[in-house]
Design an enzyme around this catalytic site. Structure first.
Site, PDB file in Angstrom:
ATOM      1  N   HIS A  46       8.254   3.721  -4.052  1.00 34.97           N
ATOM      2  CA  HIS A  46       8.822   3.480  -2.718  1.00 34.97           C
ATOM      3  C   HIS A  46      10.154   2.774  -2.839  1.00 34.97           C
ATOM      4  CE1 HIS A  46       8.742   3.353   1.587  1.00 34.97           C
ATOM      5  NE2 HIS A  46       8.933   2.046   1.604  1.00 34.97           N
ATOM      6  N   HIS A  94      14.129   2.293  -0.757  1.00 32.20           N
ATOM      7  CA  HIS A  94      15.226   2.520   0.186  1.00 32.20           C
ATOM      8  C   HIS A  94      16.488   2.077  -0.559  1.00 32.20           C
ATOM      9  CE1 HIS A  94      12.173   3.008   3.249  1.00 32.20           C
ATOM     10  NE2 HIS A  94      11.774   1.759   3.132  1.00 32.20           N
ATOM     11  N   ARG A 153       4.838   4.806  14.561  1.00 31.66           N
ATOM     12  CA  ARG A 153       5.652   4.356  15.690  1.00 31.66           C
ATOM     13  C   ARG A 153       6.976   5.105  15.782  1.00 31.66           C
ATOM     14  NH1 ARG A 153       8.713   0.462  12.749  1.00 31.66           N
ATOM     15  NH2 ARG A 153       7.505  -0.312  10.985  1.00 31.66           N
ATOM     16  N   GLU A 172       2.036  -2.199   8.101  1.00 33.77           N
ATOM     17  CA  GLU A 172       2.761  -3.179   7.284  1.00 33.77           C
ATOM     18  C   GLU A 172       2.711  -4.573   7.901  1.00 33.77           C
ATOM     19  OE1 GLU A 172       7.226  -3.949   5.365  1.00 33.77           O
ATOM     20  OE2 GLU A 172       6.846  -2.165   6.576  1.00 33.77           O
ATOM     21  N   HIS A 203       2.422   0.371   1.936  1.00 39.87           N
ATOM     22  CA  HIS A 203       2.045  -0.975   2.386  1.00 39.87           C
ATOM     23  C   HIS A 203       0.562  -1.023   2.753  1.00 39.87           C
ATOM     24  CE1 HIS A 203       6.206  -1.991   2.141  1.00 39.87           C
ATOM     25  NE2 HIS A 203       6.549  -1.205   3.145  1.00 39.87           N
ATOM     26  N   ASP A 216      10.813  -0.933  -2.970  1.00 43.54           N
ATOM     27  CA  ASP A 216      11.086  -0.939  -1.538  1.00 43.54           C
ATOM     28  C   ASP A 216      12.499  -1.412  -1.220  1.00 43.54           C
ATOM     29  OD1 ASP A 216      10.914  -0.909   1.200  1.00 43.54           O
ATOM     30  OD2 ASP A 216       9.129  -2.149   1.349  1.00 43.54           O
TER      31      ASP A 216
END
Length: 454
Positions: free
Chosen positions: A56, A58, A208, A234, A268, A319
């Site tokens: 994971h 970003h 979401r 998370e 998560h 992350d």
């Protein structure tokens, strides 16, 4: 001969002696032979491990590391951090994304990651328009992976809403905006880039930010061999929002509405009740745990011991990249559980009592599954992804093979990774990435450019 002789190598079955590792021109291991004899002219190493999978990432957030550690006027949380991250992402260009990703990936390689799953959601230009090449930003990140040598699973992110119930996106989220058609177009544009080093999956951002109907449609359009990743449960705030909207907790809601199986990675999954833990374990989906980021953001602790007891599959990721070290992720995965349970040596099984080896092997298995690539093991047919440890370092000197991973994970912060191979190419030698200086220079220039927008 493309070969390396390991006095000790970590194979799927455990440590083996005198292992001859051979790989072909395409970067795949062609033979892994224990109890071999050293061959003339073949390089040797004392301790060789499979490279770790970072499940994971970003990448662009690497440039933000350390800049959010200032208290605000209210109690800080994931949500206040997210507002700062949005402001940072507002003006970043594809070229800057590439420079930041290259710096990150070089650091990840130097610390023992040889693969990364990139959860990529900055698809649009700063004005909110799609680029002329719809996958331009994803291509830039893949270029960074190619130029550094790390294997990558690109996961274009479906991001349509700002909250449950199809709440419209906020102004600061417009660069992330995608619908099902956008994501399928991006995936289609990336198809020619797939190779032994590059895979393409998909990532509905979260329940979401993407509706169940959207997720169902995009997953159905993807070949079943491709990985699907999603952020879920998370923060407690997300759980409360899910309950208010669906009358169900996020993982409960996901499993009620969609067919979740081993192609999925639930990133998560921090806040779970017992039934949700059991559902994830039973489905064979990967729990994507990111301990340093989850600690940095104050998210909470994944119920790891209960999950392991039910045969759950796990992996680790960096992350937001407050750390680029798999050792630190695995260490804090275990330490968080020790603090939670007030006991020691949590991550073990009946067949494996060495915590370090259990964690490394488990994260390899789950990471490879989440990546959807032939990685995670020193075995014929897998990618030639491996790391060589510094056997002369005091932390490893004279260690028996079964003691090495315990020492690697739990004895200090020196980087014990000396050399790294990814896809049959040496990308780190003597702790230095082969293009480290040029990559760092571009990264520094990018930081200088981005500083104007802070």
């Amino acid at each position: 001969m493309n070969a390396l002789f390991a006095n000790n190598a970590l194979l799927p079955s455990g440590w083996a002696r005198d292992v001859l590792l051979q790989w072909d021109a395409s970067g795949n291991l062609s033979a892994v032979t224990p109890d071999a004899m050293p061959a003339d002219g073949v390089e040797s190493a004392e301790y060789v491990l499979p490279g770790m999978v970072n499940l994971h990432s970003h990448a662009f957030q690497r440039a933000l590391s350390g800049l959010t550690e200032i208290a605000g006027d209210t109690k800080d949380s994931f949500w206040t951090w997210r507002d700062l991250m949005y402001r940072f992402a507002r003006n970043i260009t594809p070229g800057q994304m590439e420079a930041i990703a290259a710096q990150l990936y070089a650091e990840c390689l130097r610390h023992g990651y040889t693969s990364v799953c990139e959860f990529h959601y900055v698809h649009r230009a700063p004005d909110g328009a799609l680029y002329p090449r719809v996958a331009q930003t994803a291509e830039s990140v893949i270029d960074a992976a190619r130029n550094t040598g790390i294997g990558i699973t690109m996961l274009p992110v479906l991001y349509s809403w700002s909250g449950f119930g199809d709440a419209p996106l906020k102004a600061e989220q417009q660069r992330f905006k995608t619908d099902v058609g956008d994501i399928l177009a991006i995936i289609g544009a990336l198809e020619p880039l797939r190779s032994g080093q590059v895979e393409v999956g998909v990532a509905p951002h979260s329940l979401r930010a993407a509706s169940v109907a959207q997720i169902r449609e995009v997953v159905a359009a993807l070949p079943r061999s491709r990985p699907v990743h999603i952020h879920i449960a998370e923060q407690q705030g997300e759980v409360q929002q899910s309950l208010a909207y669906s009358k169900r907790r996020p993982v409960e809601y996901l499993y009620d509405e969609l067919e979740v199986d081993a192609r999925w990675c639930l990133v998560h999954a921090t806040h779970l009740v017992d039934a949700e833990v059991a559902a994830i374990a039973r489905s064979r989906a990967v729990a994507g745990i990111c301990p340093t980021t989850e600690a940095n953001l104050g998210d909470g602790l994944f119920p790891f011991e209960s999950f392991l007891a039910q045969g759950g599959v796990f992996g680790v990721g960096s992350d937001s990249h407050v750390s680029q070290s798999p050792v630190e992720e695995l260490r804090w995965l275990e330490y968080g559980q020790r603090l939670r349970e007030q006991r020691r040596n949590i991550a073990v099984s009946e067949g494996q009592r060495h915590v370090g080896e259990f964690l490394w092997q488990g994260a390899l298995q789950g990471g490879a599954q989440a990546a959807g690539r032939a990685v995670g093991a020193l075995a014929a047919g897998k990618r030639a992804d491996l790391i060589v440890l510094d056997a002369d370092h005091p932390n490893l000197y004279g260690r028996a093979a079964e003691e090495v991973l315990g020492s690697l994970v739990f004895s200090g912060n020196d980087n014990l990774v000396k050399d790294v191979m990814a896809g049959g190419q040496w990308v780190v030698r003597g702790r230095q990435h082969v293009a480290q200086q040029a990559i760092a220079a571009r990264f520094k220039q990018t930081l200088a450019e981005l500083r104007e927008y802070r």
